[in-house]
Write an enzyme that holds these catalytic residues in place. Structure first.
Site, PDB file in Angstrom:
ATOM      1  N   SER A   1     -13.889  -1.727  -1.780  1.00 48.35           N
ATOM      2  CA  SER A   1     -12.711  -1.634  -0.929  1.00 48.35           C
ATOM      3  C   SER A   1     -11.398  -2.497  -1.746  1.00 48.35           C
ATOM      4  CB  SER A   1     -12.777  -2.190   0.334  1.00 48.35           C
ATOM      5  OG  SER A   1     -13.611  -3.313   0.193  1.00 48.35           O
TER       6      SER A   1
ATOM      7  N   TYR B   1     -22.899  14.459  -9.951  1.00 50.03           N
ATOM      8  CA  TYR B   1     -22.057  13.950  -9.011  1.00 50.03           C
ATOM      9  C   TYR B   1     -22.194  14.836  -7.659  1.00 50.03           C
ATOM     10  CZ  TYR B   1     -17.533  12.536  -6.557  1.00 50.03           C
ATOM     11  OH  TYR B   1     -16.727  12.263  -5.639  1.00 50.03           O
TER      12      TYR B   1
END
Length: 264
Positions: free
Chosen positions: A15, A154
């Site tokens: 974050s 991914y």
């Protein structure tokens, strides 16, 4: 509609920038106490300073940890306050020809993108269930539904997140805890900006213009025909983390601009 997260503690992994930071800021603006997570002291210090400036008075904890291993998750868990909201945002991505993706790279993607969320959910869900309230959100991707040929590893990891979130939602059914996935599409994140840095210098075009060109060339099914902002993605996450979303659990919620071409 007013979202009030006063008294809630939210952990947002990875974050210090991009979508993760936007989510942390959005939750803080609604009154939540925030646990920021990053891999270096410098990036965490910068993110904390930025969040303090954006949301004066917010209570912030910082946790240095690389979540690509069990040891990294254990490091993060040490000394955490009791968590009410877990946003599994940590992840890695990159283009690679399928034939060149060796076992080690598959394992790296699996550990970071999938197992970090498994381990954190396993550790933090019991308190939420005992308390009778909690929110777990996995930041997946439209690539979970629209697997890119140049990023198969991914895409597979992001599809796994959808299955994990749905399974956990069933596991905690009736407890007052919800588990959901949010699927961003092309987004004006820090990573995209870095990727476009040379192109901006070469062409003189703005980031937004280059992002629109990318969407139209690589994701022509987009309905909004542009990249989303990190704030637009964060808005969906903040709602899903709020008491107002109590009837939404086990869902895969798209913020992909309509890239995935179906109606459900």
């Amino acid at each position: 509609m007013k979202i009030d997260l006063s008294g809630k503690v939210a952990l947002v992994t990875a974050s210090t920038g991009g979508i993760g930071f936007a989510i942390a800021q959005g939750l803080a603006e609604c009154g939540a106490e925030i646990v920021l997570n990053g891999r270096s002291e410098a990036t965490l210090a910068h993110a904390q300073q930025k969040l303090n400036a954006a949301v004066p008075g917010v209570k912030i904890h910082s946790a240095i940890a690389d979540l690509g291993s069990a040891q990294g998750v254990d490091t993060l868990l040490k000394g955490l306050p009791e968590i009410d909201i877990l946003v599994n945002n940590a992840g890695i991505y990159g283009q690679k020809d399928f034939y060149d993706i060796d076992d080690a790279l598959w394992e790296q993607y699996w550990q970071t993108n999938v197992m970090s969320g498994v381990r954190l959910s396993r550790a933090l869900l019991p308190h939420m269930v005992e308390k009778g309230w909690g929110r777990v959100v996995f930041i997946s991707s439209e690539s979970a539904r629209n697997i890119p040929a140049d990023m198969v590893h991914y895409g597979v990891s992001k599809t796994a997140q959808l299955a994990l979130a749905r399974g956990l939602a069933k596991f905690v059914a009736g407890s007052g805890v919800t588990v959901n996935s949010v699927l961003p599409g092309p987004t004006l994140s820090d990573g995209f900006a870095s990727m476009m840095e040379d192109e901006i210098k070469r062409t003189g075009k703005s980031l937004e213009t280059l992002a629109k060109e990318f969407v139209m060339a690589q994701r022509p099914s987009s309905v909004i025909q542009r990249a989303a902002s990190v704030e637009e993605v964060a808005n969906m996450v903040v709602y899903v983390c709020s008491p107002l979303s109590s009837a939404t659990s086990g869902a895969a919620l798209r913020v992909d601009g309509g890239v995935v071409d179906d109606i459900v």
